[in-house]
Design a protein around this motif. Structure first.
Motif, PDB file in Angstrom:
ATOM      1  N   ALA A  39       0.831  -1.203   0.000  1.00 10.07           N
ATOM      2  CA  ALA A  39       0.000   0.000   0.000  1.00 10.07           C
ATOM      3  C   ALA A  39       0.868   1.257   0.000  1.00 10.07           C
ATOM      4  N   PHE A  42       2.030   1.817  -3.516  1.00 12.77           N
ATOM      5  CA  PHE A  42       0.952   2.362  -4.343  1.00 12.77           C
ATOM      6  C   PHE A  42       0.641   3.816  -3.989  1.00 12.77           C
ATOM      7  N   ARG A  43       0.762   4.196  -2.712  1.00 11.89           N
ATOM      8  CA  ARG A  43       0.570   5.599  -2.350  1.00 11.89           C
ATOM      9  C   ARG A  43       1.602   6.480  -3.044  1.00 11.89           C
ATOM     10  N   LEU A  45       2.952   5.887  -5.872  1.00 12.85           N
ATOM     11  CA  LEU A  45       2.633   5.888  -7.302  1.00 12.85           C
ATOM     12  C   LEU A  45       1.390   6.712  -7.617  1.00 12.85           C
ATOM     13  N   SER A  46       0.673   7.166  -6.582  1.00 16.68           N
ATOM     14  CA  SER A  46      -0.610   7.835  -6.813  1.00 16.68           C
ATOM     15  C   SER A  46      -0.472   9.270  -7.303  1.00 16.68           C
ATOM     16  N   ASP A  47       0.725   9.817  -7.291  1.00 17.94           N
ATOM     17  CA  ASP A  47       0.944  11.170  -7.789  1.00 17.94           C
ATOM     18  C   ASP A  47       1.399  11.100  -9.248  1.00 17.94           C
ATOM     19  N   PRO A  48       0.734  11.827 -10.154  1.00 19.18           N
ATOM     20  CA  PRO A  48       1.107  11.741 -11.578  1.00 19.18           C
ATOM     21  C   PRO A  48       2.561  12.117 -11.866  1.00 19.18           C
ATOM     22  N   ARG A  50       5.211  11.811  -9.797  1.00 13.68           N
ATOM     23  CA  ARG A  50       6.077  10.712  -9.330  1.00 13.68           C
ATOM     24  C   ARG A  50       5.958   9.513 -10.261  1.00 13.68           C
ATOM     25  N   LEU A  51       4.751   9.215 -10.707  1.00 13.26           N
ATOM     26  CA  LEU A  51       4.562   8.100 -11.631  1.00 13.26           C
ATOM     27  C   LEU A  51       5.322   8.365 -12.934  1.00 13.26           C
ATOM     28  N   GLY A 116       1.173  -0.834 -15.057  1.00 12.57           N
ATOM     29  CA  GLY A 116       0.195   0.191 -14.682  1.00 12.57           C
ATOM     30  C   GLY A 116      -0.072   1.158 -15.823  1.00 12.57           C
TER      31      GLY A 116
END
Length: 131
Positions: A39, A42-43, A45-48, A50-51, A116
């Motif tokens: 988790a 995934f947190r 990765l939740s920012d565009p 940072r992704l 993803g």
């Protein structure tokens, strides 16, 4: 790291000497510690931004200037996101003269990012889902 030794190429080497294939299946039921670690990833990765940074790093190591140019984000924002990624253990750094070079930490994370983004591409384009 599932049989990996520090400084290795990221693949376990069995007694026969040939690198083992990366393990994509872990049959053990995840415990609370593993679920929290997943988790937390995934947190991050939740920012565009940072992704996007991580996606760029799946292509190879890069310095801050290259990452700023590739993302179009301002240098301060990129540096802050990279610091969070480094502190969370998702990227590593090394010095090259006056530059800090960032790398994604392992193949599991790189494949997660790429899958993803493949999933996102299907959602955006309407391409049918598949295995």
């Amino acid at each position: 790291m599932h049989g990996h030794s520090p400084g290795s190429t990221g693949q376990a080497v069995p007694a026969g000497g040939a690198p083992a294939r990366p393990s994509l299946v872990h049959p053990v039921e995840p415990d609370a510690e593993r679920l929290e670690a997943g988790a937390a990833t995934f947190r991050m990765l939740s920012d565009p931004t940072r992704l996007h940074l991580l996606w760029i790093l799946t292509r190879g190591p890069a310095d801050v200037g290259s990452l700023v140019a590739a993302t179009g984000a301002n240098r301060t924002a990129v540096s802050q996101h990279l610091a969070k990624l480094r502190l969370s253990g998702l990227v590593s750094t090394r010095r090259d003269a006056r530059n800090v070079i960032y790398s994604i930490v392992d193949g599991h994370l790189a494949r997660l990012i790429l899958e993803g983004m493949n999933h996102a591409d299907h959602r955006v384009t309407g391409e049918p889902v598949h295995e």
